[in-house]
Scaffold this motif. Structure first.
Motif, PDB file in Angstrom:
ATOM      1  N   VAL A  80       0.545  -7.790  -3.594  1.00 31.66           N
ATOM      2  CA  VAL A  80       0.418  -6.954  -4.791  1.00 31.66           C
ATOM      3  C   VAL A  80       1.799  -6.415  -5.132  1.00 31.66           C
ATOM      4  N   GLU A  81       2.199  -6.621  -6.347  1.00 26.40           N
ATOM      5  CA  GLU A  81       3.483  -6.123  -6.836  1.00 26.40           C
ATOM      6  C   GLU A  81       3.249  -4.879  -7.688  1.00 26.40           C
ATOM      7  N   ILE A  82       4.107  -3.912  -7.521  1.00 28.73           N
ATOM      8  CA  ILE A  82       4.051  -2.703  -8.338  1.00 28.73           C
ATOM      9  C   ILE A  82       4.987  -2.914  -9.531  1.00 28.73           C
ATOM     10  N   PRO A  83       4.466  -2.871 -10.747  1.00 32.50           N
ATOM     11  CA  PRO A  83       5.328  -3.061 -11.921  1.00 32.50           C
ATOM     12  C   PRO A  83       6.383  -1.959 -12.031  1.00 32.50           C
ATOM     13  N   ASN A  84       7.517  -2.310 -12.609  1.00 32.37           N
ATOM     14  CA  ASN A  84       8.623  -1.349 -12.750  1.00 32.37           C
ATOM     15  C   ASN A  84       8.227  -0.100 -13.524  1.00 32.37           C
ATOM     16  N   ASP A  85       7.328  -0.235 -14.500  1.00 37.24           N
ATOM     17  CA  ASP A  85       6.949   0.944 -15.289  1.00 37.24           C
ATOM     18  C   ASP A  85       6.119   1.937 -14.487  1.00 37.24           C
ATOM     19  N   MET A  87       0.824  -1.191   0.000  1.00 37.40           N
ATOM     20  CA  MET A  87       0.000   0.000   0.000  1.00 37.40           C
ATOM     21  C   MET A  87       0.870   1.259   0.000  1.00 37.40           C
ATOM     22  N   SER A  88       1.890   1.252   0.860  1.00 34.47           N
ATOM     23  CA  SER A  88       2.715   2.467   0.953  1.00 34.47           C
ATOM     24  C   SER A  88       3.500   2.715  -0.325  1.00 34.47           C
ATOM     25  N   THR A  89       3.958   1.653  -0.977  1.00 35.10           N
ATOM     26  CA  THR A  89       4.692   1.831  -2.226  1.00 35.10           C
ATOM     27  C   THR A  89       3.785   2.431  -3.291  1.00 35.10           C
ATOM     28  N   ALA A  90       2.567   1.918  -3.390  1.00 33.45           N
ATOM     29  CA  ALA A  90       1.621   2.445  -4.373  1.00 33.45           C
ATOM     30  C   ALA A  90       1.312   3.907  -4.082  1.00 33.45           C
ATOM     31  N   SER A  91       1.104   4.241  -2.809  1.00 28.32           N
ATOM     32  CA  SER A  91       0.761   5.630  -2.489  1.00 28.32           C
ATOM     33  C   SER A  91       1.957   6.566  -2.669  1.00 28.32           C
ATOM     34  N   ASP A  92       3.164   6.117  -2.314  1.00 28.23           N
ATOM     35  CA  ASP A  92       4.355   6.950  -2.530  1.00 28.23           C
ATOM     36  C   ASP A  92       4.582   7.207  -4.020  1.00 28.23           C
ATOM     37  N   TYR A 146      -3.376   0.213  -5.320  1.00 33.37           N
ATOM     38  CA  TYR A 146      -3.498   0.568  -3.900  1.00 33.37           C
ATOM     39  C   TYR A 146      -4.717  -0.120  -3.292  1.00 33.37           C
ATOM     40  N   TYR A 147      -5.854  -0.047  -3.986  1.00 32.56           N
ATOM     41  CA  TYR A 147      -7.060  -0.693  -3.464  1.00 32.56           C
ATOM     42  C   TYR A 147      -6.933  -2.209  -3.478  1.00 32.56           C
ATOM     43  N   ASP A 148      -6.226  -2.758  -4.459  1.00 33.94           N
ATOM     44  CA  ASP A 148      -5.949  -4.201  -4.451  1.00 33.94           C
ATOM     45  C   ASP A 148      -5.110  -4.561  -3.228  1.00 33.94           C
ATOM     46  N   ALA A 149      -4.141  -3.718  -2.898  1.00 34.54           N
ATOM     47  CA  ALA A 149      -3.279  -3.960  -1.740  1.00 34.54           C
ATOM     48  C   ALA A 149      -4.058  -3.867  -0.431  1.00 34.54           C
ATOM     49  N   LEU A 150      -5.067  -3.021  -0.389  1.00 33.01           N
ATOM     50  CA  LEU A 150      -5.906  -2.942   0.815  1.00 33.01           C
ATOM     51  C   LEU A 150      -6.630  -4.255   1.068  1.00 33.01           C
ATOM     52  N   ASP A 151      -7.091  -4.897  -0.007  1.00 31.80           N
ATOM     53  CA  ASP A 151      -7.836  -6.150   0.113  1.00 31.80           C
ATOM     54  C   ASP A 151      -6.938  -7.381   0.158  1.00 31.80           C
TER      55      ASP A 151
END
Length: 125
Positions: A51-56, A1-6, A38-43
């Motif tokens: 949930v992985e954040i893609p490099n792009d 979640m924090s990575t997505a929000s940052d 982010y919402y996927d990471a919440l659930d």
């Protein structure tokens, strides 16, 4: 979640200073994808998933106010607010003497005045 929000915040900072055009459209699309992640990471904990954040979707640099090692000096409103707060130096008032104003030096208060203040401060008549 924090990575997505940052990452979202880093792109939002860029977005705020961009002119309309293709680059702004691409940045907007990245931000929308990050919101979904982010919402996927919440659930994710409820579903025992990660949930992985893609490099792009990972920015190369972050705005200076985020305190990340790889950063740039942000010129957005967010960077300007951060800089203004950082530059603010409150006045040292620890040695100031506080005294009652002369207009509050009253020799005699009438009984009616005291009763009125008592009623106003306690709500009791």
């Amino acid at each position: 979640m924090s990575t997505a929000s940052d990452n979202w915040l880093a792109y939002m900072d860029e977005f705020l200073t961009m002119r309309d055009g293709h680059e702004k459209t691409l940045t907007n699309a990245k931000m929308l994808r990050l919101i979904d992640l982010y919402y996927d990471a919440l659930d994710a904990p409820k579903k025992c998933r990660t949930v992985e954040i893609p490099n792009d979707l990972k920015p190369r640099l972050f705005p200076h106010y985020m305190g990340k090692p790889k950063s740039y000096k942000s010129t957005s409103i967010l960077g300007s607010i951060y800089d203004a707060v950082e530059e603010y130096q409150p006045e040292d008032t620890s040695d100031k003497v506080v005294e009652k104003l002369p207009c509050f030096d009253v020799e005699d208060l009438s009984e009616q005045c005291l009763k009125k203040w008592y009623e106003l401060s306690t709500g009791v008549k």
